[in-house]
Design a protein around this motif. Sequence first.
Motif, mmCIF file in Angstrom:
data_model
loop_
_atom_site.group_PDB
_atom_site.id
_atom_site.type_symbol
_atom_site.label_atom_id
_atom_site.label_comp_id
_atom_site.label_asym_id
_atom_site.label_seq_id
_atom_site.Cartn_x
_atom_site.Cartn_y
_atom_site.Cartn_z
ATOM 1 N N GLU A 188 0.820 -1.200 0.000
ATOM 2 C CA GLU A 188 0.000 0.000 0.000
ATOM 3 C C GLU A 188 0.857 1.255 0.000
ATOM 4 O OE1 GLU A 188 -3.919 -0.364 1.878
ATOM 5 O OE2 GLU A 188 -3.284 1.280 3.159
ATOM 6 N N GLU B 22 -8.794 -3.873 -4.484
ATOM 7 C CA GLU B 22 -8.907 -2.482 -4.931
ATOM 8 C C GLU B 22 -8.354 -1.555 -3.863
ATOM 9 O OE1 GLU B 22 -10.599 -4.504 -7.732
ATOM 10 O OE2 GLU B 22 -11.721 -4.529 -5.860
ATOM 11 N N PHE B 23 -7.604 -0.573 -4.331
ATOM 12 C CA PHE B 23 -7.105 0.460 -3.434
ATOM 13 C C PHE B 23 -7.917 1.718 -3.672
ATOM 14 C CE2 PHE B 23 -3.534 -2.380 -4.060
ATOM 15 C CZ PHE B 23 -3.029 -2.527 -2.771
ATOM 16 N N PHE B 24 -8.275 2.399 -2.596
ATOM 17 C CA PHE B 24 -9.003 3.657 -2.724
ATOM 18 C C PHE B 24 -8.192 4.753 -2.062
ATOM 19 C CE2 PHE B 24 -12.026 0.211 -2.860
ATOM 20 C CZ PHE B 24 -12.808 0.546 -3.955
ATOM 21 N N TYR C 49 2.281 6.091 -7.298
ATOM 22 C CA TYR C 49 1.223 6.700 -8.103
ATOM 23 C C TYR C 49 0.779 8.061 -7.586
ATOM 24 C CZ TYR C 49 0.794 2.190 -10.421
ATOM 25 O OH TYR C 49 1.031 1.050 -11.142
ATOM 26 N N GLY C 50 1.426 8.532 -6.526
ATOM 27 C CA GLY C 50 1.079 9.841 -6.005
ATOM 28 C C GLY C 50 -0.302 9.914 -5.365
ATOM 29 N N PHE C 51 -0.787 8.821 -4.839
ATOM 30 C CA PHE C 51 -2.082 8.836 -4.150
ATOM 31 C C PHE C 51 -1.880 8.996 -2.646
ATOM 32 C CE2 PHE C 51 -5.810 7.344 -6.780
ATOM 33 C CZ PHE C 51 -5.201 7.537 -8.015
ATOM 34 N N ARG C 52 -2.849 9.623 -1.987
ATOM 35 C CA ARG C 52 -2.804 9.768 -0.534
ATOM 36 C C ARG C 52 -3.971 9.044 0.118
ATOM 37 N NH1 ARG C 52 -4.169 14.486 -3.062
ATOM 38 N NH2 ARG C 52 -5.376 15.300 -1.348
ATOM 39 N N GLU C 53 -3.867 8.897 1.419
ATOM 40 C CA GLU C 53 -4.965 8.322 2.207
ATOM 41 C C GLU C 53 -5.501 7.017 1.627
ATOM 42 O OE1 GLU C 53 -7.979 11.203 3.336
ATOM 43 O OE2 GLU C 53 -6.511 12.808 3.042
ATOM 44 N N LEU C 54 -4.579 6.137 1.376
ATOM 45 C CA LEU C 54 -4.978 4.867 0.777
ATOM 46 C C LEU C 54 -5.662 3.934 1.771
ATOM 47 C CD1 LEU C 54 -2.523 3.358 -1.797
ATOM 48 C CD2 LEU C 54 -4.432 4.905 -2.055
ATOM 49 N N SER C 55 -6.655 3.235 1.254
ATOM 50 C CA SER C 55 -7.240 2.127 1.984
ATOM 51 C C SER C 55 -7.439 1.056 0.921
ATOM 52 C CB SER C 55 -8.580 2.526 2.588
ATOM 53 O OG SER C 55 -9.496 2.827 1.568
ATOM 54 N N HIS C 56 -7.795 -0.119 1.325
ATOM 55 C CA HIS C 56 -7.987 -1.148 0.313
ATOM 56 C C HIS C 56 -9.133 -2.069 0.673
ATOM 57 C CE1 HIS C 56 -5.521 -3.386 3.240
ATOM 58 N NE2 HIS C 56 -6.270 -4.397 2.855
ATOM 59 N N SER C 57 -9.566 -2.778 -0.321
ATOM 60 C CA SER C 57 -10.593 -3.782 -0.105
ATOM 61 C C SER C 57 -10.096 -5.043 -0.788
ATOM 62 C CB SER C 57 -11.908 -3.259 -0.666
ATOM 63 O OG SER C 57 -12.461 -4.125 -1.604
ATOM 64 N N LEU D 179 -6.808 9.281 -2.654
ATOM 65 C CA LEU D 179 -6.970 10.548 -3.348
ATOM 66 C C LEU D 179 -5.787 10.734 -4.284
ATOM 67 C CD1 LEU D 179 -8.115 12.711 -0.296
ATOM 68 C CD2 LEU D 179 -9.509 11.918 -2.215
ATOM 69 N N ILE E 33 2.641 1.663 -3.377
ATOM 70 C CA ILE E 33 1.712 2.108 -4.414
ATOM 71 C C ILE E 33 1.380 3.582 -4.243
ATOM 72 C CG2 ILE E 33 -0.678 1.887 -5.180
ATOM 73 C CD1 ILE E 33 -0.272 -1.194 -4.607
#
Lengths: 154, 154
Positions: free
Chosen positions: A128, B145-147, A135-143, B149, A131
């Motif tokens: 996490e 799946e990652f969620f 990919y420059g994403f913040r506040e990641l969570s996953h399912s 911002l 990634i």
Amino acid sequence: MCFQVRMTPHETSLTLEKTAETLRAAGLRMTKKRFGIIQALLEANSPLSLQDIQSRAEVHTSLRPDYATVFRTVGAMEKLGLVHKVSLQRSCTYYEISDPRKHYDHLVCRQCGQVVLIDIPCPIGEAEKTIARQYGFRELSHSLEFFGLCSTCP
Amino acid sequence: MCFQVRMTPHETSLTLEKTAETLRAAGLRMTKKRFGIIQALLEANSPLSLQDIQSRAEVHTSLRPDYATVFRTVGAMEKLGLVHKVSLQRSCTYYEISDPRKHYDHLVCRQCGQVVLIDIPCPIGEAEKTIARQYGFRELSHSLEFFGLCSTCP
DNA sequence: ATACATGCAAACATTTTGCTTTGGC
DNA sequence: GCCAAAGCAAAATGTTTGCATGTAT
């Protein structure tokens, strides 16, 4: 028609009090109907559909909340991060209490629908972060859901 | 209302021919409408809703398949393992071509809906085997799946 | 020619909303 | 007493099906 989810044990460490407190802090009122809904979620061993929640809330409080009430309450709780959706790839959405100390990965039998909560050290935690950086994403969570055939199904 | 999915590049290695071959082998007929549907799926860079598929099939063949046709064709392809569902936690189901050589894990922006296909060495492969053994499940697959911002969203 | 595929329209399931009444604070 | 919550019922959305017609094999 919502598939009936069978369950596998899983102890809860969030309390009714704490959850109610969070709701109150957000300016929401604690009602009997909401107590039932929260209890249903707290005691569940696997994700619940809104219908499941409605029925189980009734068991707890002897009051059957209207479906719309369940819908709105769960929606409000979701906004506060108290519950989250779980996708079991069925016709309706399932919900689960969000305890920040736990992981919520599931193992689902494609045949009988049994849902097992895999509450083990998360295999994703590290990935996490990678990634997020990559990919420059913040506040990641996953399912994460696993689908397969359980030992008692053909 | 289906959320519009933005895309990120991803090359396809399954061919129209191969897919059509599989369908024929299963006793299904190859029609112009189906060609369009398969092409839409093959060229997609991210999961498509049935409506997306309908529109894109039209672009490919200048024939707009009926929604029910898309529904049934995609359903048939799913049974054959040619496509699979992707849960983006939205109001409708999304589909993606299943290339056995690839992984289909996604990174979704909670804000703008952008979907990035994470086609990297799967962080789950090993865990999957362990879980299968530990819980007595067979034929495991997973959906991850990652969620978060994305960098351009507030 | 025969089945299978398609389109159209209706049926369904689930989710979501509007508005009146009830009840927590 | 005030305002949020609940109930009721209707609307909206997405999915699924039945049946008559078209078309690939």
